[in-house]
Design a protein around this motif. Structure first.
Motif, PDB file in Angstrom:
ATOM      1  N   MET A 126      -9.056 -12.644  -5.473  1.00  0.00           N
ATOM      2  CA  MET A 126      -9.124 -13.967  -6.094  1.00  0.00           C
ATOM      3  C   MET A 126      -8.237 -14.055  -7.331  1.00  0.00           C
ATOM      4  SD  MET A 126     -13.045 -15.358  -5.669  1.00  0.00           S
ATOM      5  CE  MET A 126     -13.878 -13.953  -6.412  1.00  0.00           C
ATOM      6  N   LEU A 127      -7.998 -12.913  -7.967  1.00  0.00           N
ATOM      7  CA  LEU A 127      -7.106 -12.881  -9.128  1.00  0.00           C
ATOM      8  C   LEU A 127      -5.640 -12.776  -8.719  1.00  0.00           C
ATOM      9  CD1 LEU A 127      -9.087 -10.463 -11.489  1.00  0.00           C
ATOM     10  CD2 LEU A 127      -8.789 -12.927 -11.779  1.00  0.00           C
ATOM     11  N   ASN A 128      -5.377 -12.812  -7.405  1.00  0.00           N
ATOM     12  CA  ASN A 128      -4.017 -12.674  -6.858  1.00  0.00           C
ATOM     13  C   ASN A 128      -3.364 -11.362  -7.283  1.00  0.00           C
ATOM     14  OD1 ASN A 128      -3.934 -15.192  -5.465  1.00  0.00           O
ATOM     15  ND2 ASN A 128      -3.638 -16.220  -7.427  1.00  0.00           N
ATOM     16  N   ILE A 129      -4.176 -10.320  -7.418  1.00  0.00           N
ATOM     17  CA  ILE A 129      -3.650  -8.999  -7.716  1.00  0.00           C
ATOM     18  C   ILE A 129      -3.226  -8.346  -6.405  1.00  0.00           C
ATOM     19  CG2 ILE A 129      -4.279  -6.673  -8.517  1.00  0.00           C
ATOM     20  CD1 ILE A 129      -6.065  -8.047 -10.598  1.00  0.00           C
ATOM     21  N   PRO A 130      -2.001  -7.851  -6.320  1.00  0.00           N
ATOM     22  CA  PRO A 130      -1.538  -7.227  -5.069  1.00  0.00           C
ATOM     23  C   PRO A 130      -2.421  -6.043  -4.697  1.00  0.00           C
ATOM     24  CG  PRO A 130       0.276  -7.543  -6.613  1.00  0.00           C
ATOM     25  CD  PRO A 130      -0.980  -7.815  -7.376  1.00  0.00           C
ATOM     26  N   ILE A 131      -2.619  -5.851  -3.402  1.00  0.00           N
ATOM     27  CA  ILE A 131      -3.502  -4.783  -2.927  1.00  0.00           C
ATOM     28  C   ILE A 131      -2.995  -3.412  -3.362  1.00  0.00           C
ATOM     29  CG2 ILE A 131      -2.417  -4.347  -0.680  1.00  0.00           C
ATOM     30  CD1 ILE A 131      -5.346  -4.518   0.471  1.00  0.00           C
ATOM     31  N   GLU A 132      -1.673  -3.307  -3.592  1.00  0.00           N
ATOM     32  CA  GLU A 132      -1.096  -2.033  -4.038  1.00  0.00           C
ATOM     33  C   GLU A 132      -1.587  -1.622  -5.426  1.00  0.00           C
ATOM     34  OE1 GLU A 132       2.026  -4.036  -1.384  1.00  0.00           O
ATOM     35  OE2 GLU A 132       0.596  -4.623  -2.940  1.00  0.00           O
ATOM     36  N   LEU A 133      -2.173  -2.572  -6.173  1.00  0.00           N
ATOM     37  CA  LEU A 133      -2.638  -2.290  -7.528  1.00  0.00           C
ATOM     38  C   LEU A 133      -4.146  -2.085  -7.624  1.00  0.00           C
ATOM     39  CD1 LEU A 133      -0.464  -4.590  -9.847  1.00  0.00           C
ATOM     40  CD2 LEU A 133      -0.630  -2.099  -9.912  1.00  0.00           C
ATOM     41  N   TYR A 134      -4.859  -2.187  -6.507  1.00  0.00           N
ATOM     42  CA  TYR A 134      -6.315  -2.045  -6.576  1.00  0.00           C
ATOM     43  C   TYR A 134      -6.721  -0.673  -7.120  1.00  0.00           C
ATOM     44  CZ  TYR A 134      -7.046  -6.314  -3.759  1.00  0.00           C
ATOM     45  OH  TYR A 134      -7.088  -7.602  -3.299  1.00  0.00           O
ATOM     46  N   THR A 135      -6.204   0.394  -6.522  1.00  0.00           N
ATOM     47  CA  THR A 135      -6.551   1.734  -6.987  1.00  0.00           C
ATOM     48  C   THR A 135      -5.943   2.039  -8.358  1.00  0.00           C
ATOM     49  OG1 THR A 135      -6.667   2.431  -4.669  1.00  0.00           O
ATOM     50  CG2 THR A 135      -6.688   4.162  -6.330  1.00  0.00           C
ATOM     51  N   PRO A 136      -4.695   1.641  -8.645  1.00  0.00           N
ATOM     52  CA  PRO A 136      -4.175   1.823 -10.001  1.00  0.00           C
ATOM     53  C   PRO A 136      -5.022   1.132 -11.076  1.00  0.00           C
ATOM     54  CG  PRO A 136      -2.359   1.476  -8.513  1.00  0.00           C
ATOM     55  CD  PRO A 136      -3.610   1.263  -7.704  1.00  0.00           C
ATOM     56  N   LEU A 137      -5.610  -0.032 -10.766  1.00  0.00           N
ATOM     57  CA  LEU A 137      -6.511  -0.670 -11.729  1.00  0.00           C
ATOM     58  C   LEU A 137      -7.724   0.214 -11.993  1.00  0.00           C
ATOM     59  CD1 LEU A 137      -6.575  -4.470 -10.790  1.00  0.00           C
ATOM     60  CD2 LEU A 137      -5.819  -3.467 -12.942  1.00  0.00           C
ATOM     61  N   PHE A 138      -8.226   0.842 -10.942  1.00  0.00           N
ATOM     62  CA  PHE A 138      -9.320   1.799 -11.081  1.00  0.00           C
ATOM     63  C   PHE A 138      -8.896   2.910 -12.045  1.00  0.00           C
ATOM     64  CE2 PHE A 138     -12.727   3.954  -8.162  1.00  0.00           C
ATOM     65  CZ  PHE A 138     -13.394   4.441  -9.281  1.00  0.00           C
ATOM     66  N   ALA A 139      -7.664   3.403 -11.867  1.00  0.00           N
ATOM     67  CA  ALA A 139      -7.154   4.486 -12.711  1.00  0.00           C
ATOM     68  C   ALA A 139      -7.005   4.051 -14.167  1.00  0.00           C
ATOM     69  CB  ALA A 139      -5.810   4.974 -12.169  1.00  0.00           C
ATOM     70  N   ILE A 140      -6.525   2.833 -14.394  1.00  0.00           N
ATOM     71  CA  ILE A 140      -6.379   2.310 -15.755  1.00  0.00           C
ATOM     72  C   ILE A 140      -7.708   2.353 -16.485  1.00  0.00           C
ATOM     73  CG2 ILE A 140      -5.989   0.169 -17.064  1.00  0.00           C
ATOM     74  CD1 ILE A 140      -3.821  -0.510 -14.961  1.00  0.00           C
ATOM     75  N   SER A 141      -8.770   2.079 -15.742  1.00  0.00           N
ATOM     76  CA  SER A 141     -10.113   2.116 -16.310  1.00  0.00           C
ATOM     77  C   SER A 141     -10.656   3.531 -16.400  1.00  0.00           C
ATOM     78  CB  SER A 141     -11.046   1.244 -15.464  1.00  0.00           C
ATOM     79  OG  SER A 141     -12.368   1.335 -15.917  1.00  0.00           O
ATOM     80  N   ARG A 142     -10.591   4.287 -15.302  1.00  0.00           N
ATOM     81  CA  ARG A 142     -11.259   5.584 -15.232  1.00  0.00           C
ATOM     82  C   ARG A 142     -10.578   6.667 -16.071  1.00  0.00           C
ATOM     83  NH1 ARG A 142     -15.056   7.445 -11.666  1.00  0.00           N
ATOM     84  NH2 ARG A 142     -15.839   5.310 -11.882  1.00  0.00           N
ATOM     85  N   ILE A 143      -9.332   6.458 -16.484  1.00  0.00           N
ATOM     86  CA  ILE A 143      -8.689   7.450 -17.341  1.00  0.00           C
ATOM     87  C   ILE A 143      -9.439   7.585 -18.661  1.00  0.00           C
ATOM     88  CG2 ILE A 143      -7.037   5.902 -18.483  1.00  0.00           C
ATOM     89  CD1 ILE A 143      -4.989   8.186 -18.327  1.00  0.00           C
TER      90      ILE A 143
END
Length: 455
Positions: free
Chosen positions: A401-418
């Motif tokens: 819904m935020l129009n975030i490309p699917i290629e960034l789903y896991t990297p967003l997780f990493a941005i948080s989990r780091i």
């Protein structure tokens, strides 16, 4: 780019010897039971094997009642504080919460207003990449996978650090805050490079703005027009908060502690954790949820008819639909059974965003699957505990819904989990534990060496 692989001799050699490798590597599954091996470091009842102590994060899913384990609604606790209270705290103040969460997880206590502003200033001072880094490291060798680009960028940052191998707490703290601040740009620029060079789309690189929160900067750098609504930024910020930590037992946090225990540098430890998170069994689950729902929407004619939804879910479990893996993605968790508190929180905001985007009908489909999937699973499988939807169930829907490309789903997780990885790395260093080295039992038969002329 020309591949180094593909020669006729090379193909034949690999095919033949892959079969040989498998034949000589396969272990009899009965031996795991014979020697009471805790496969996946989990007991036969599904509970994790205790391998360490932490004060950073805690996951609760049951209570003890006269020596019996009784499942309860899940709780996620950061440094002793319930995640629901943390979320309510910054949302009630109408402010972003990820930076405050970083402070809490790293330093172990909530910051005052002045401490939080000073901390944000430090993060802002670190968020601009070294000169020419984006051009030389990210754009010149674009990866088809953004997680790969992230790991490479993290390792490359080692070359810009004069004290890269210094593992004193002061230095590791600086390194971790530097990585936390740089990772959003690494991820977004890595995606832009991939989109441009491999997808033939326009390339645009926006520098982060110091006046914006981390969540706002992600949307600013990602979108060509840098525009976003307040609700969009607040929900992305909330998602970052909810993914920041999940106890030391999750695979990538454990990897960060295992590598840290060897005395290695921060950049190597974080790139190893990124490699762990990249695996679809860990960080890529929300991608599968979105893809599953896209298939579901094509297969189900009437989204409001429970029987049609149930029929599709039965087909999933019977390996007759979607990827035929026999799984309903986003449903079930290794620890939670009654509920995942992150999913409970995200569901409310997924509805708000769906209403803003005109996607209420699709949100209702998600809600119906949330209700029906545990019932279908219970009919098909015998379970030692109940199942509920996990955080991946709604996070992927929110990102779409935020129009975030699917290629960034896991990297967003990493941005948080780091953030959690950093906290666990420093906890491991402060307590100066031994190198983490679990035992493996050899079950191969003893053999004689045969001279090469006799083989």
């Amino acid at each position: 780019m020309e591949s180094i692989f593909g020669g006729k001799f090379e193909k034949q050699f690999i095919n033949d010897h892959a079969n040989l490798l498998e034949k000589n590597t396969k272990i009899d599954s009965e031996l795991f039971s014979k020697y009471s091996v805790k496969v996946g470091l989990r007991d036969i009842d599904g509970w994790g094997v205790l391998v360490g102590l932490t004060e950073i994060g805690e996951v609760r899913s049951y209570i003890m009642d006269e020596k019996d384990l009784v499942p309860v609604p899940g709780k996620l606790i950061y440094r002793g504080i319930d995640i629901n209270d943390i979320v309510a705290g910054f949302l009630n103040d109408n402010r972003y919460g990820f930076e405050e969460t970083i402070y809490l997880l790293i330093f172990g206590e909530l910051p005052s207003e002045n401490e939080l502003e000073n901390f944000k200033d430090v993060l802002r001072s670190y968020q601009n990449l070294p000169e020419y880094f984006a051009r030389d490291i990210i754009l010149k060798a674009p990866s088809k996978d953004v997680m790969n680009a992230l790991a490479r960028s993290v390792l490359a940052l080692y070359s810009f650090d004069d004290k890269a191998d210094d593992i004193s707490i002061n230095n590791v703290l600086k390194q971790c805050l530097w990585l936390i601040s740089c990772l959003p740009a690494f991820a977004v620029y890595g995606y832009q490079a991939c989109s441009h060079y491999h997808g033939r789309n326009s390339l645009y690189i926006h520098s982060p703005k110091p006046e914006l929160s981390i969540a706002e900067n992600i949307l600013h750098m990602l979108r060509s027009d840098s525009k976003y609504t307040e609700l969009e930024a607040k929900i992305l910020d909330l998602s970052l908060v909810l993914h920041a930590e999940h106890g030391g037992g999750n695979n990538s946090s454990f990897v960060s502690r295992v590598t840290t225990s060897t005395g290695t540098d921060t950049y190597s430890a974080m790139s190893a954790a990124l490699g762990s998170l990249k695996g679809p069994k860990h960080g890529g689950a929300n991608i599968k949820v979105v893809q599953m729902f896209e298939d579901m929407k094509q297969q189900i004619k009437n989204w409001d008819v429970d029987e049609e939804i149930e029929d599709y879910l039965f087909k999933l479990l019977n390996k007759e639909a979607f990827d035929r893996a026999g799984l309903i993605y986003g449903v079930g968790h290794a620890v939670y059974s009654i509920s995942d508190p992150r999913a409970v929180i995200l569901k409310e905001y997924a509805y708000r965003l769906a209403k803003e985007k005109g996607l209420e009908e699709e949100f209702e489909l998600y809600s119906k699957v949330e209700k029906l999937a545990p019932e279908v699973i219970a009919k098909v499988h015998k379970m030692y505990k109940g199942v509920s939807v996990n955080v991946d169930f709604y996070s992927g829907f929110i990102y779409r819904m935020l129009n975030i490309p699917i290629e960034l789903y896991t990297p967003l997780f990493a941005i948080s989990r780091i953030v959690g990885w950093s906290a666990h790395r420093m906890e491991e260093l402060v307590n100066a534990g031994k190198i983490i080295r679990p035992a493996f039992k050899s079950v191969v038969e003893q053999k004689d060496y045969i001279p090469i002329k006799d083989r």
